[in-house]
Write a protein that holds these residues in place. Sequence first.
Motif, PDB file in Angstrom:
ATOM      1  N   SER A  68       0.866  -1.169   0.000  1.00  0.00           N
ATOM      2  CA  SER A  68       0.000   0.000   0.000  1.00  0.00           C
ATOM      3  C   SER A  68       0.910   1.229   0.000  1.00  0.00           C
ATOM      4  CB  SER A  68      -0.898   0.010   1.236  1.00  0.00           C
ATOM      5  OG  SER A  68      -0.122   0.192   2.406  1.00  0.00           O
ATOM      6  N   TYR A  69       0.404   2.351  -0.480  1.00  0.00           N
ATOM      7  CA  TYR A  69       1.245   3.548  -0.520  1.00  0.00           C
ATOM      8  C   TYR A  69       1.699   3.949   0.880  1.00  0.00           C
ATOM      9  CZ  TYR A  69       3.039   8.199  -1.160  1.00  0.00           C
ATOM     10  OH  TYR A  69       3.864   9.301  -1.143  1.00  0.00           O
ATOM     11  N   ASP A  70       0.830   3.792   1.866  1.00  0.00           N
ATOM     12  CA  ASP A  70       1.178   4.143   3.238  1.00  0.00           C
ATOM     13  C   ASP A  70       2.366   3.319   3.723  1.00  0.00           C
ATOM     14  OD1 ASP A  70       0.686   5.755   5.463  1.00  0.00           O
ATOM     15  OD2 ASP A  70      -0.423   4.173   6.485  1.00  0.00           O
ATOM     16  N   ASP A  71       2.358   2.006   3.443  1.00  0.00           N
ATOM     17  CA  ASP A  71       3.469   1.154   3.848  1.00  0.00           C
ATOM     18  C   ASP A  71       4.745   1.491   3.074  1.00  0.00           C
ATOM     19  OD1 ASP A  71       1.997  -0.217   5.722  1.00  0.00           O
ATOM     20  OD2 ASP A  71       1.388  -1.793   4.349  1.00  0.00           O
ATOM     21  N   TYR A  72       4.593   1.831   1.809  1.00  0.00           N
ATOM     22  CA  TYR A  72       5.763   2.211   1.014  1.00  0.00           C
ATOM     23  C   TYR A  72       6.404   3.473   1.568  1.00  0.00           C
ATOM     24  CZ  TYR A  72       8.386   4.479  -2.702  1.00  0.00           C
ATOM     25  OH  TYR A  72       9.358   5.145  -3.404  1.00  0.00           O
ATOM     26  N   ALA A  73       5.590   4.489   1.847  1.00  0.00           N
ATOM     27  CA  ALA A  73       6.119   5.749   2.365  1.00  0.00           C
ATOM     28  C   ALA A  73       6.828   5.544   3.697  1.00  0.00           C
ATOM     29  CB  ALA A  73       4.990   6.772   2.512  1.00  0.00           C
ATOM     30  N   ALA A  74       6.300   4.621   4.503  1.00  0.00           N
ATOM     31  CA  ALA A  74       6.927   4.357   5.803  1.00  0.00           C
ATOM     32  C   ALA A  74       8.230   3.566   5.664  1.00  0.00           C
ATOM     33  CB  ALA A  74       5.955   3.588   6.699  1.00  0.00           C
ATOM     34  N   SER A  75       8.433   2.904   4.527  1.00  0.00           N
ATOM     35  CA  SER A  75       9.618   2.055   4.359  1.00  0.00           C
ATOM     36  C   SER A  75      10.850   2.813   3.874  1.00  0.00           C
ATOM     37  CB  SER A  75       9.312   0.912   3.374  1.00  0.00           C
ATOM     38  OG  SER A  75       9.158   1.412   2.047  1.00  0.00           O
ATOM     39  N   VAL A  76      10.673   4.048   3.384  1.00  0.00           N
ATOM     40  CA  VAL A  76      11.811   4.823   2.890  1.00  0.00           C
ATOM     41  C   VAL A  76      12.192   5.864   3.932  1.00  0.00           C
ATOM     42  CG1 VAL A  76      11.115   4.447   0.507  1.00  0.00           C
ATOM     43  CG2 VAL A  76      10.328   6.492   1.689  1.00  0.00           C
ATOM     44  N   PRO A  77      13.432   6.385   3.885  1.00  0.00           N
ATOM     45  CA  PRO A  77      13.843   7.383   4.881  1.00  0.00           C
ATOM     46  C   PRO A  77      12.942   8.616   4.842  1.00  0.00           C
ATOM     47  CG  PRO A  77      15.739   6.558   3.645  1.00  0.00           C
ATOM     48  CD  PRO A  77      14.521   6.031   2.959  1.00  0.00           C
ATOM     49  N   ALA A  78      12.807   9.261   5.987  1.00  0.00           N
ATOM     50  CA  ALA A  78      11.966  10.456   6.052  1.00  0.00           C
ATOM     51  C   ALA A  78      12.570  11.585   5.225  1.00  0.00           C
ATOM     52  CB  ALA A  78      11.783  10.885   7.501  1.00  0.00           C
ATOM     53  N   SER A  79      13.890  11.774   5.334  1.00  0.00           N
ATOM     54  CA  SER A  79      14.573  12.809   4.558  1.00  0.00           C
ATOM     55  C   SER A  79      15.212  12.170   3.336  1.00  0.00           C
ATOM     56  CB  SER A  79      15.642  13.503   5.413  1.00  0.00           C
ATOM     57  OG  SER A  79      15.043  14.158   6.507  1.00  0.00           O
ATOM     58  N   THR A  80      14.652  12.420   2.191  1.00  0.00           N
ATOM     59  CA  THR A  80      15.120  11.812   0.954  1.00  0.00           C
ATOM     60  C   THR A  80      14.511  12.574  -0.217  1.00  0.00           C
ATOM     61  OG1 THR A  80      15.344   9.702  -0.229  1.00  0.00           O
ATOM     62  CG2 THR A  80      13.228  10.142   0.814  1.00  0.00           C
ATOM     63  N   ALA A  81      15.053  12.379  -1.395  1.00  0.00           N
ATOM     64  CA  ALA A  81      14.473  13.004  -2.582  1.00  0.00           C
ATOM     65  C   ALA A  81      13.345  12.131  -3.100  1.00  0.00           C
ATOM     66  CB  ALA A  81      15.540  13.189  -3.656  1.00  0.00           C
ATOM     67  N   ASN A 163      10.683  15.176   1.795  1.00  0.00           N
ATOM     68  CA  ASN A 163      10.225  14.479   2.994  1.00  0.00           C
ATOM     69  C   ASN A 163       9.175  13.466   2.558  1.00  0.00           C
ATOM     70  OD1 ASN A 163       8.786  13.702   5.417  1.00  0.00           O
ATOM     71  ND2 ASN A 163       9.778  15.431   6.438  1.00  0.00           N
ATOM     72  N   SER A 164       9.494  12.183   2.704  1.00  0.00           N
ATOM     73  CA  SER A 164       8.592  11.134   2.213  1.00  0.00           C
ATOM     74  C   SER A 164       7.259  11.141   2.931  1.00  0.00           C
ATOM     75  CB  SER A 164       9.269   9.762   2.378  1.00  0.00           C
ATOM     76  OG  SER A 164       9.559   9.504   3.749  1.00  0.00           O
ATOM     77  N   ARG A 165       7.201  11.680   4.142  1.00  0.00           N
ATOM     78  CA  ARG A 165       5.946  11.688   4.896  1.00  0.00           C
ATOM     79  C   ARG A 165       4.964  12.724   4.334  1.00  0.00           C
ATOM     80  NH1 ARG A 165       8.945   8.155   5.875  1.00  0.00           N
ATOM     81  NH2 ARG A 165       9.593   7.372   7.914  1.00  0.00           N
ATOM     82  N   PHE A 166       5.481  13.762   3.666  1.00  0.00           N
ATOM     83  CA  PHE A 166       4.622  14.817   3.137  1.00  0.00           C
ATOM     84  C   PHE A 166       4.332  14.640   1.652  1.00  0.00           C
ATOM     85  CE2 PHE A 166       6.675  17.660   6.560  1.00  0.00           C
ATOM     86  CZ  PHE A 166       5.788  17.185   7.501  1.00  0.00           C
ATOM     87  N   ALA A 167       4.978  13.683   1.018  1.00  0.00           N
ATOM     88  CA  ALA A 167       4.777  13.468  -0.419  1.00  0.00           C
ATOM     89  C   ALA A 167       3.548  12.583  -0.626  1.00  0.00           C
ATOM     90  CB  ALA A 167       6.013  12.816  -1.027  1.00  0.00           C
ATOM     91  N   ALA A 169       1.568  10.958  -2.906  1.00  0.00           N
ATOM     92  CA  ALA A 169       1.471  10.515  -4.298  1.00  0.00           C
ATOM     93  C   ALA A 169       0.185   9.754  -4.558  1.00  0.00           C
ATOM     94  CB  ALA A 169       2.668   9.640  -4.651  1.00  0.00           C
ATOM     95  N   ALA A 170      -0.398   9.159  -3.526  1.00  0.00           N
ATOM     96  CA  ALA A 170      -1.591   8.328  -3.711  1.00  0.00           C
ATOM     97  C   ALA A 170      -2.329   8.216  -2.390  1.00  0.00           C
ATOM     98  CB  ALA A 170      -1.197   6.943  -4.227  1.00  0.00           C
ATOM     99  N   ALA A 171      -3.514   7.628  -2.431  1.00  0.00           N
ATOM    100  CA  ALA A 171      -4.270   7.362  -1.202  1.00  0.00           C
ATOM    101  C   ALA A 171      -3.495   6.359  -0.347  1.00  0.00           C
ATOM    102  CB  ALA A 171      -5.647   6.818  -1.548  1.00  0.00           C
ATOM    103  N   PRO A 172      -3.648   6.409   0.972  1.00  0.00           N
ATOM    104  CA  PRO A 172      -2.862   5.520   1.851  1.00  0.00           C
ATOM    105  C   PRO A 172      -2.990   4.047   1.505  1.00  0.00           C
ATOM    106  CG  PRO A 172      -3.952   7.213   3.148  1.00  0.00           C
ATOM    107  CD  PRO A 172      -4.483   7.342   1.761  1.00  0.00           C
ATOM    108  N   THR A 173      -4.162   3.608   1.057  1.00  0.00           N
ATOM    109  CA  THR A 173      -4.368   2.181   0.779  1.00  0.00           C
ATOM    110  C   THR A 173      -4.136   1.817  -0.686  1.00  0.00           C
ATOM    111  OG1 THR A 173      -6.737   2.577   0.455  1.00  0.00           O
ATOM    112  CG2 THR A 173      -6.019   1.940   2.679  1.00  0.00           C
ATOM    113  N   GLU A 174      -3.728   2.777  -1.495  1.00  0.00           N
ATOM    114  CA  GLU A 174      -3.516   2.513  -2.930  1.00  0.00           C
ATOM    115  C   GLU A 174      -2.397   1.487  -3.120  1.00  0.00           C
ATOM    116  OE1 GLU A 174      -4.101   3.040  -7.055  1.00  0.00           O
ATOM    117  OE2 GLU A 174      -5.187   4.051  -5.435  1.00  0.00           O
ATOM    118  N   PRO A 175      -2.650   0.378  -3.827  1.00  0.00           N
ATOM    119  CA  PRO A 175      -1.583  -0.614  -4.046  1.00  0.00           C
ATOM    120  C   PRO A 175      -0.528  -0.062  -5.004  1.00  0.00           C
ATOM    121  CG  PRO A 175      -3.777  -1.564  -4.409  1.00  0.00           C
ATOM    122  CD  PRO A 175      -3.944  -0.085  -4.358  1.00  0.00           C
TER     123      PRO A 175
END
Length: 298
Positions: A68-81, A163-167, A169-175
Motif C-alpha cells: 500500500s502507498y502508506d506502507d511504502y512511504a513508511a519504508s523509505v527514509p523520512a529525509s530523501t528526494a 520528505n517522504s511523509r509529506f509526499a 502521491a496516492a491514497a494511503p491504501t492505494e496498491p
Amino acid sequence: MSVLKDQGSTRDRTVNVHDFRRPATLAREHSRVIESAFETFARQWGTQLTAKVRLKSVARMDRLDLLSYDDYAASVPASTAVVLCEVEGVEARAVIQFPAATGLAWMNRMLGASSDPPMPERAFTQLEQALMQRVLEEILEDLQYSMGSLLSHEIRIEAFQYNSRFAQAAAPTEPMIVAHFTITVGATTSVATIAIPAEVLLAKLQSASPVDVSTGARVRIREQMEHVPVELAVQLAQTSITPRQVLDLAVGDILPLPHLENRPFDVELKGVRLATAAPARNGARAAAVIVTIEEHQP
C-alpha cells in the motif's frame, strides 16, 4: 544440554510477519514479467549513469514488492528526494525515490569534479533541480522502453519533495508495485526505489497474460481439502445429564439413552449428521453399514 541448544536455535529463527491489511501478493507469472522488465531497466540505468558521471556505474534490481502507498512511504527514509510523476489517465502518482545526497554527488561529477566529497541531505537548488530533472526524464524514457506495452501511459515529472511523509502521491491504501535498487557509482553505493500504481501495470498484465485467480484458487482448495483427514463419529443419540449426576457416576451405573434399539446409529462430522448406519463387522473389526444419507445444500 540438547534442550538448551534446541531452545537457542528456536530463538534464532527468522519469522516473517504477514499483514492481512496489505494488498494480495502478485501472481507468480505476473511478478516474473515485471521483474524482468525492471532488470532490463536497471542495466540501462547503470549505462546512462556511467555516461553522465564518467565513472563506472551499476544499478541492480534487488526485489519487487506489492505494498500500500502508506506502507511504502513508511519504508523509505523520512529525509530523501521524492520525485512525483504524473501518470496519464491515473489519479495516483508514480514515485522515484533516492537519497538527495546521492543526487548531489551525481551532479558534482557531471559538472566536472574528480572526487566525491561528502554531500549533505538537503533540498536541491533551482539550478540543481533543473539539472536533475533532465537526468530523470531520460531515466523515465528508459523505464518506459524497458516496460514496453506494460507501461503505455505517458509519465511526466510533476514535483520534487524532500520528505517522504509529506509526499502524497496516492491514497494511503492505494496498491503500489515497488522496485528496490542498489546503485553503485565508483566506490559509492546507495539505494533507490521506483513505485508505480499497481493498476497501471496489472491491467496490462491481466489482458496480456490472464490469470484466473478465483477459479484456480477454488480448484486448488478443493483438491487439497479432498485429502485432509477428518474425524467421523458413529454414535448413539445424545442425552443430557446434570453435573451432579456426572460427579456421582460409579462403575456399574446405567445411563438411559433416548436411542431406540431398532434405530440406526448417527454418522456425524463435527456435530453435523451426514448419514445413519447399522452395526456390522469387517473381519475382526467393528464396522458400520450406511443405511441412509442426509441431504445437505452446498
